[in-house]
Design an enzyme around this catalytic site. Structure first.
Site, PDB file in Angstrom:
ATOM      1  N   GLU A 119      -9.844   9.707  -4.385  1.00  0.00           N
ATOM      2  CA  GLU A 119      -9.017   7.207  -4.267  1.00  0.00           C
ATOM      3  C   GLU A 119      -8.311   7.020  -3.260  1.00  0.00           C
ATOM      4  OE1 GLU A 119      -6.501   7.994  -7.737  1.00  0.00           O
ATOM      5  OE2 GLU A 119      -7.353   9.486  -8.668  1.00  0.00           O
TER       6      GLU A 119
ATOM      7  N   ASN B 164      -7.713  17.062 -10.394  1.00  0.00           N
ATOM      8  CA  ASN B 164      -8.167  15.189 -10.056  1.00  0.00           C
ATOM      9  C   ASN B 164      -6.249  15.476  -9.564  1.00  0.00           C
ATOM     10  OD1 ASN B 164      -9.021  13.266  -8.160  1.00  0.00           O
ATOM     11  ND2 ASN B 164      -8.275  12.125  -9.712  1.00  0.00           N
TER      12      ASN B 164
ATOM     13  N   GLU C   5      -4.259  14.662 -12.705  1.00  0.00           N
ATOM     14  CA  GLU C   5      -2.781  15.041 -12.207  1.00  0.00           C
ATOM     15  C   GLU C   5      -2.273  15.503 -13.051  1.00  0.00           C
ATOM     16  OE1 GLU C   5      -1.822  10.090 -12.917  1.00  0.00           O
ATOM     17  OE2 GLU C   5      -3.374  10.062 -10.825  1.00  0.00           O
TER      18      GLU C   5
ATOM     19  N   ASP D 116      -7.170   4.951  -0.291  1.00  0.00           N
ATOM     20  CA  ASP D 116      -6.365   3.937   0.379  1.00  0.00           C
ATOM     21  C   ASP D 116      -5.493   4.158   1.368  1.00  0.00           C
ATOM     22  OD1 ASP D 116      -4.309   3.995  -1.722  1.00  0.00           O
ATOM     23  OD2 ASP D 116      -5.273   2.739  -2.941  1.00  0.00           O
TER      24      ASP D 116
ATOM     25  N   HIS E  13      -3.932   8.533  -1.337  1.00  0.00           N
ATOM     26  CA  HIS E  13      -3.315   7.778  -1.609  1.00  0.00           C
ATOM     27  C   HIS E  13      -2.103   7.536  -0.591  1.00  0.00           C
ATOM     28  CE1 HIS E  13      -5.228   5.940  -5.391  1.00  0.00           C
ATOM     29  NE2 HIS E  13      -4.874   7.037  -5.871  1.00  0.00           N
TER      30      HIS E  13
HETATM   31  O1  9MR Z   1      -6.560   1.776 -10.132  1.00  0.00           O
HETATM   32  C1  9MR Z   1      -6.224   1.583 -11.296  1.00  0.00           C
HETATM   33  C2  9MR Z   1      -4.976   0.952 -11.992  1.00  0.00           C
HETATM   34  O2  9MR Z   1      -6.690  -0.471 -11.932  1.00  0.00           O
HETATM   35  C3  9MR Z   1      -4.894   1.347 -13.216  1.00  0.00           C
HETATM   36  O3  9MR Z   1      -3.929   0.075 -13.849  1.00  0.00           O
HETATM   37  C4  9MR Z   1      -3.767   2.229 -13.116  1.00  0.00           C
HETATM   38  C5  9MR Z   1      -3.429   2.928 -14.369  1.00  0.00           C
HETATM   39  O4  9MR Z   1      -1.827   3.617 -13.920  1.00  0.00           O
HETATM   40  O5  9MR Z   1      -4.769   3.354 -12.435  1.00  0.00           O
HETATM   41  C6  9MR Z   1      -5.529   3.267 -11.920  1.00  0.00           C
HETATM   42  O6  9MR Z   1      -6.112   4.504 -11.191  1.00  0.00           O
HETATM   43  C7  9MR Z   1      -5.058   5.532 -11.166  1.00  0.00           C
HETATM   44  C8  9MR Z   1      -6.080   6.687 -11.200  1.00  0.00           C
HETATM   45  O7  9MR Z   1      -6.896   6.941 -12.054  1.00  0.00           O
HETATM   46  C9  9MR Z   1      -5.401   7.506 -11.032  1.00  0.00           C
HETATM   47  N1  9MR Z   1      -4.895   7.664  -9.550  1.00  0.00           N
HETATM   48  C10 9MR Z   1      -4.425   7.882  -9.390  1.00  0.00           C
HETATM   49  C11 9MR Z   1      -4.657   5.626  -9.447  1.00  0.00           C
HETATM   50  C12 9MR Z   1      -3.598   4.469  -9.490  1.00  0.00           C
HETATM   51  O8  9MR Z   1      -2.783   4.498 -10.151  1.00  0.00           O
END
Ligand code: 9MR
Length: 347
Positions: free
Chosen positions: A263, A199, A158, A265, A235
């Site tokens: 990722e 990513n 990101e 969903d 997402h």
């Molecule tokens: O799914 C992850 C969640 O459990 C955490 O709390 C969160 C913290 O920011 O991160 C989520 O995963 C993220 C991923 O690492 C990067 N892209 C976005 C995902 C969803 O927020």
């Protein structure tokens, strides 16, 4: 550690699963997401929480359906080094052991990200040169620990904001855009065999953020930096999948890198009715078709596998039901739709 490869896994694992009776919809000999993806030379992955491996239905679903796994959180800096120099590899090690036992690839996630950093790092008032050294040391330590076991790393996560400008972070503030090439080089040195990715999300449609990522990857390639792939997170709300996701993937692939859906969903406003589930299944299948149609798209990963363990309800109020399996581990229409999209003869 042995490197995991793509293998069709349905034989023994599905028989064991069927015998346990825990997933009614998966029976011996039936295709799984992983086997279907394998027949199209792709992997099917899911983000996992190793904290749930002691729950048999979860473990069996993950072992049976997936040919690639990603730690949803367990490899993030804040979790693996909560105090400076004090490492906790429990979750990460358990994820790697699980994947190796089930002959699954591993997508390591993530080395350099603005979020989920340890407090000692954020609040340490480090000088720019110290931040650079700490970043390189972190990458060297973590990638080195799992050398040979990780198929691909999300090295940088990101790096852009939605308008395509650089996202501020301790790394950007210390090094400017150069932090990305520095991170990639450190990862390459620590494990020359791992595929190295950048990513991001909201890059699945043609717009300023996609263009910024495209320009970044093009400039990394021109500079000879070790970049192997682009992860498009994906997402979305069900029904709102960008129509141009395939052409965007092809555009990235045109730079000479792999592409992966990392990722995926597709959230639904709750309660999810049949119509919403059908719309969702259509979007899931569209993503699979887009990946199949892009020769350099290597696989699709969903951000979790069952709805009860999804990040969505706690981040998007009123939404949920985003994943292919429901909270009772039953296959939703999305599963059959994806299996069909992977296996039907391409038009
Ligand atoms: O799914 C992850 C969640 O459990 C955490 O709390 C969160 C913290 O920011 O991160 C989520 O995963 C993220 C991923 O690492 C990067 N892209 C976005 C995902 C969803 O927020």
């Amino acid at each position: 550690m042995q490197r995991a490869g793509i293998r069709p896994i349905f034989a023994a694992a599905v028989v064991a699963l069927a015998a346990s009776g825990s997933v009614a919809s998966v029976r011996a000999g039936e295709a799984t997401l992983g086997s279907a993806a394998g027949s199209a030379d792709r992997y099917f992955g899911g983000a996992l929480d190793p904290g749930a491996f002691d729950e048999r239905p979860y473990r069996e679903l993950a072992a049976t359906q997936l040919t690639s796994v990603t730690p949803e959180n367990a490899m993030k800096w804040g979790l693996v080094e909560p105090e400076r120099g004090e490492f906790d590899w429990k979750g990460a090690d358990s994820l790697v052991a699980f994947a190796e036992a089930n002959r699954q690839k591993i997508r390591g996630h993530t080395l350099v990200w603005h979020s989920q950093l340890p407090l000692w790092l954020i609040n340490g008032a480090f000088r720019p040169d110290e931040i650079k050294d700490l970043m390189v040391a972190h990458i060297t330590e973590e990638v080195g620990r799992y050398k040979g076991a990780i198929y691909a790393w999300d090295v940088v996560n990101e790096p852009f904001t939605d308008d395509g400008s650089w996202r501020r972070s301790i790394f950007y503030d210390a090094m400017g855009p150069d932090y990305i090439a520095t991170a990639l080089k450190a990862a390459r040195a620590a494990d020359p065999a791992a595929k190295l990715y950048v990513n991001d999300y909201n890059v699945e449609t043609d717009g300023p953020k996609m263009q910024a990522l495209y320009d970044l990857v093009a400039s990394l390639k021109r500079a000879g930096a070790p970049i192997d792939g682009v992860g498009v997170q994906s997402h979305f709300a069900a029904g709102a999948l960008p129509k141009d996701i395939q052409s965007v993937m092809e555009k990235f692939a045109g730079l000479g890198v792999d592409v992966a859906v990392t990722e995926l969903d597709l959230r639904i406003r709750l309660p999810a009715d049949e119509k919403a589930l059908v719309t969702q299944a259509g979007d899931y299948a569209s993503v699979v078709r887009a990946c199949r149609a892009t020769p350099r798209c290597v696989g699709v990963t969903t951000w979790g596998i069952t709805d009860d363990r999804s990040w969505i309800p706690s981040y998007f109020s009123g939404y949920g039901a985003a994943l292919p399996f429901d909270a009772a581990h039953r296959a939703k229409p999305a599963v059959g739709a994806m299996i069909k999209a992977f296996t039907q003869v391409a038009p």
